[in-house]
Design a protein around this motif. Structure first.
Motif, PDB file in Angstrom:
ATOM      1  N   ARG A 596       1.264   1.744  -7.615  1.00 10.34           N
ATOM      2  CA  ARG A 596       0.531   1.386  -6.401  1.00 10.34           C
ATOM      3  C   ARG A 596       1.171   0.178  -5.734  1.00 10.34           C
ATOM      4  O   ARG A 596       1.911  -0.596  -6.362  1.00 10.34           O
ATOM      5  N   THR A 598       0.128  -3.104  -3.278  1.00 13.80           N
ATOM      6  CA  THR A 598      -1.040  -3.872  -2.852  1.00 13.80           C
ATOM      7  C   THR A 598      -0.704  -4.799  -1.697  1.00 13.80           C
ATOM      8  O   THR A 598       0.464  -5.109  -1.446  1.00 13.80           O
ATOM      9  N   PRO A 602      -4.399 -10.996   3.101  1.00 14.59           N
ATOM     10  CA  PRO A 602      -5.391 -10.300   3.914  1.00 14.59           C
ATOM     11  C   PRO A 602      -4.816  -9.984   5.289  1.00 14.59           C
ATOM     12  O   PRO A 602      -3.995 -10.737   5.818  1.00 14.59           O
ATOM     13  N   VAL A 646      -3.731   3.740   2.877  1.00  7.09           N
ATOM     14  CA  VAL A 646      -4.824   3.153   3.633  1.00  7.09           C
ATOM     15  C   VAL A 646      -4.782   3.659   5.076  1.00  7.09           C
ATOM     16  O   VAL A 646      -3.725   4.014   5.601  1.00  7.09           O
ATOM     17  N   SER A 650      -7.524  -0.527   9.332  1.00  8.66           N
ATOM     18  CA  SER A 650      -8.329  -1.016   8.208  1.00  8.66           C
ATOM     19  C   SER A 650      -8.093  -2.506   8.017  1.00  8.66           C
ATOM     20  O   SER A 650      -6.957  -2.991   8.114  1.00  8.66           O
ATOM     21  N   VAL A 652      -7.869  -5.281   5.321  1.00  6.91           N
ATOM     22  CA  VAL A 652      -7.661  -5.272   3.882  1.00  6.91           C
ATOM     23  C   VAL A 652      -7.649  -6.694   3.339  1.00  6.91           C
ATOM     24  O   VAL A 652      -7.286  -7.642   4.024  1.00  6.91           O
ATOM     25  N   LYS A 653      -8.036  -6.824   2.086  1.00  2.32           N
ATOM     26  CA  LYS A 653      -8.028  -8.112   1.404  1.00  2.32           C
ATOM     27  C   LYS A 653      -6.724  -8.276   0.623  1.00  2.32           C
ATOM     28  O   LYS A 653      -6.031  -7.289   0.347  1.00  2.32           O
ATOM     29  N   GLU A 654      -6.428  -9.502   0.239  1.00  7.56           N
ATOM     30  CA  GLU A 654      -5.243  -9.752  -0.583  1.00  7.56           C
ATOM     31  C   GLU A 654      -5.378  -8.993  -1.901  1.00  7.56           C
ATOM     32  O   GLU A 654      -6.449  -8.956  -2.516  1.00  7.56           O
ATOM     33  N   ASN A 655      -4.286  -8.343  -2.318  1.00  8.85           N
ATOM     34  CA  ASN A 655      -4.184  -7.577  -3.566  1.00  8.85           C
ATOM     35  C   ASN A 655      -4.975  -6.266  -3.560  1.00  8.85           C
ATOM     36  O   ASN A 655      -5.047  -5.582  -4.577  1.00  8.85           O
ATOM     37  N   SER A 656      -5.565  -5.894  -2.409  1.00 10.12           N
ATOM     38  CA  SER A 656      -6.235  -4.596  -2.347  1.00 10.12           C
ATOM     39  C   SER A 656      -5.179  -3.500  -2.194  1.00 10.12           C
ATOM     40  O   SER A 656      -4.094  -3.721  -1.655  1.00 10.12           O
ATOM     41  N   ALA A 657      -5.482  -2.302  -2.668  1.00  4.59           N
ATOM     42  CA  ALA A 657      -4.506  -1.217  -2.688  1.00  4.59           C
ATOM     43  C   ALA A 657      -4.201  -0.725  -1.279  1.00  4.59           C
ATOM     44  O   ALA A 657      -5.108  -0.461  -0.483  1.00  4.59           O
ATOM     45  N   ARG A 660      -0.930   4.434  -2.981  1.00  3.19           N
ATOM     46  CA  ARG A 660      -0.827   4.888  -4.371  1.00  3.19           C
ATOM     47  C   ARG A 660       0.232   5.980  -4.412  1.00  3.19           C
ATOM     48  O   ARG A 660       0.248   6.894  -3.581  1.00  3.19           O
TER      49      ARG A 660
END
Length: 671
Positions: A596, A598, A602, A646, A650, A652-657, A660
């Motif tokens: 994955r 990430t 953010p 994603v 969108s 997204v936050k830090e370290n969110s996927a 994949r």
């Protein structure tokens, strides 16, 4: 006789808000700050006499809400609004709204901002005023076929530039016609996001350009002066990194031509307040009086205004306040001094080794120089130790500004100031700035806007870990360096063992591996560190400025700073962070490796280039993430097949996927 304001509101945040507050307080003017959720405990809020909440952390919900800001000014009893720079500072609609309520806008008129707000219209206006303008297409047509055709007529390389705004947003250099469409799309998206206007213009790219700008000031009585020039050629992604005044190598003839053109430009729009006329200069054969062209006008105070203040001894914010209150300019052109040389360096929370990716984090340790032996130093900042660099705003930590009798002494002063600046808790561009100051070409005054890109590999060099830093980190992590409480015999006997062999365990994470160490107390201020290789004996003395560690091949003076899950060693202005290992977390991360991708920070997903099921190659752009006001291309770390990705738009936050992967099918064409 004009009456000075008794209370003003600053419609901004960070270091510029703090800067305005200092001058206002010195003049006896009350100040009102505004703040978002993220800035509730910010320095500018603490400094102001009053503060008003204006909304959630995203700028679109707070600092760009003109109605919230004007309402805050009216309710707080402010008589005027200072916009700082950025945000609403060059928004004529905001100026109109401010004036309509009976408040004073501390800046130029809405008409002046409109006249210079669109680069194409501004350049047509400047041509009529007799100000030299760079060759390019400034027309209304925005179709790809028209812009591409004009680019071919102008001749590659060309610059695509957003009509609205500045600061390098919506700007792309294009070397090849085949890349024009892609660059245009990217520039338009960034311009739309930053300025709400995706229209562009196309200009000839100057081979060896210097960016020299002139500080101008006007009042409401028809007076316009200049306060000399600034050189802002050291840029990265069209963002200024180091600025200085006066411009290196400028002659009296060139200065006269350039400043005269700048004053003429300001007079053409009846300008009042602080403004900057920016010129692009062809430095192929040095500075010539006929080789500079108008680029744009910034109708506000500039980030780099302190270097002008340092060489003139003037307070430009005070001038802004006096002019807005109806006073005439404090000095005539002949009365404005020019003394010595000043340099400003922008200190950012960013990682030069990772394409200058913004680095959020908590400033666990922050210390700036108070004085220098070889010149003056001034620190402009909006943060304190313990503050967090937020993903919502520009990641600037501070501006270091120095002044010397001449350029060599100013360079020495800046190198000294950088070496005395201590930051722990986030990655910064401090080593990069130090390398720039020492750069042979820059030191010689041979500068242009391409210098950083040409020499980037030599400017981004790994900072060597000081000898003894790891050993000091291990001792700090063991807890044995804690100073005993006065009169506490048990704490004073820390490390004591009735029998030999007691060693305090410390585990550090090094290159993804857990390395175990043991620390033993040998006596007063003497320790032994045992590891997989050997036993190291050390002596550590506590000094007023930190610790002094000595041992075989080691002689280190440094500070230790405790940070979550680690310790930072600060020496010679540089912080080296050591992670205290968490083996459980390390094992969990190892289980997710490779399948994955990430988010590094953010942000907002602006564009998605592939879909689930697509086969991708290493280095291929998968999506574009907008964060910290910039677009960042996220590429594939390896070949593979996209299983999930994603969606566009969108948050997204830090370290969110983000993506994949699944194993790509075998190539059945091979036997």
């Amino acid at each position: 006789m004009t009456k000075m304001f008794s209370r003003i509101l600053i419609a901004n945040r960070g270091e510029i808000a703090c800067r305005v507050i200092r001058t206002a307080q010195r003049m006896g003017i009350g100040t009102v700050a505004v703040y978002s959720d993220a800035d509730a405990h910010a320095l500018h809020v603490a400094m102001a006499d009053d503060a008003v909440y204006i909304g959630p952390s995203p700028v679109t919900d707070s600092y760009l809400r003109a109605d919230h800001i004007i309402d805050a000014a009216l309710k707080s009893g402010a008589e005027a609004i200072h916009p700082g720079y950025g945000f609403l500072s060059e928004n004529p609609g905001f100026v109109d709204a401010v004036v309509k309520t009976g408040l004073v806008f501390i800046g130029p008129s809405a008409d002046s901002i409109r006249a210079m707000g669109l680069k194409d219209a501004a350049k047509r206006l400047m041509e009529k005023a007799g100000v030299p303008v760079v060759p390019g297409y400034h027309g209304e047509a925005q179709e790809l076929v028209v812009l591409a055709s004009k680019a071919r007529e102008i001749g590659y390389p060309v610059l695509i530039k957003a009509r609205a705004g500045g600061g390098g947003k919506g700007m792309r250099k294009v070397d090849n016609p085949d890349d024009f469409a892609e660059a245009l799309g990217s520039a338009r998206r960034e311009a739309k996001s930053a300025f709400g206007d995706d229209r562009v213009l196309v200009e000839k790219y100057i081979a060896k350009p210097r960016h020299i700008e002139v500080q101008v000031f006007g009042d409401n009585h028809g007076n316009v002066v200049h306060l000399y020039e600034r050189d802002c050629s050291l840029q990265r992604r069209h963002q200024k990194v180091i600025e200085e005044a006066p411009a290196p190598g400028i002659t009296a003839e060139v200065r006269s031509a350039m400043t005269s053109a700048a004053v003429k430009a300001a007079q053409a729009i009846n300008y009042s307040g602080a403004g900057t006329i920016e010129f692009i200069v062809d430095a192929t054969e040095g500075l010539k009086p006929d080789r500079f062209w108008f680029m744009e006008m910034n109708t506000r105070l500039q980030v780099e205004h302190p270097v002008t203040e340092m060489i003139t001894g003037l307070d430009l914010v005070e001038w802004q306040l006096r002019v807005a209150a109806g006073e005439k300019l404090p000095l005539s052109q002949k009365q404005i001094p020019l003394d010595g040389h000043a340099i400003e360096a922008r200190l950012y929370a960013e990682d030069p080794a990772k394409s200058f990716l913004p680095a959020i984090g908590t400033l666990h340790h922050l210390s700036f120089p108070n004085a220098l032996q070889d010149g003056e130093v001034r620190v402009e900042t909006g943060v304190r130790a313990g503050d967090t660099i937020s993903p919502y705003y520009d990641p600037m930590i501070a501006k270091l500004v120095v002044h010397g009798a001449d350029r060599p002494s100013a360079l020495a002063a800046m190198e000294s100031a950088l070496s005395q600046t201590e930051i722990a808790g986030t990655t910064t561009n401090a080593p990069f700035l130090s390398a720039l100051i020492r750069h042979q070409g820059f030191a010689a005054g041979d500068v242009d806007t391409g210098l950083i890109d040409r020499d980037l590999a030599g400017l981004i060099v790994p900072v060597a870990t000081p000898k003894g830093a790891k050993e000091l980190a291990i001792l700090s992590a063991s807890g044995l360096l804690k100073r005993p409480a006065h009169g506490d015999p048990w704490t004073a006997l820390r490390g004591y063992s009735h029998h030999n062999g007691l060693a305090y365990p410390v585990m550090l994470e090094e290159a993804g591996q857990i390395v175990r160490y043991g620390v033993s107390v040998l006596g007063d201020e003497r320790y032994a560190i045992s590891g997989s290789d050997a036993v190291v004996e050390l002596r550590v003395l506590h000094e007023p400025q930190g610790w002094h560690l000595t041992g075989k091949g080691m002689n280190l003076r440094a500070k230790t700073v405790a940070i979550p899950h680690g310790v930072a060693i600060v020496a010679n202005g540089m912080a080296t962070t050591f992670s205290i290992a968490d083996p459980f977390l390390l094992a969990e991360q190892a289980g997710n490796a490779g399948d994955r991708l990430t988010a590094p920070m953010p942000g907002l997903v602006k564009a998605v280039r592939v879909a689930a099921g697509d086969l991708v190659k290493k280095g291929q752009i998968l999506l574009v993430l907008e964060a910290m006001k910039m677009e960042h291309s996220i590429t594939a770390p390896h070949d593979g097949k996209v299983a999930e990705i994603v969606s566009e738009n969108s948050q997204v936050k830090e370290n969110s996927a983000l993506v994949r992967f699944e194993e790509a099918p075998a190539d059945t064409t091979k036997n």
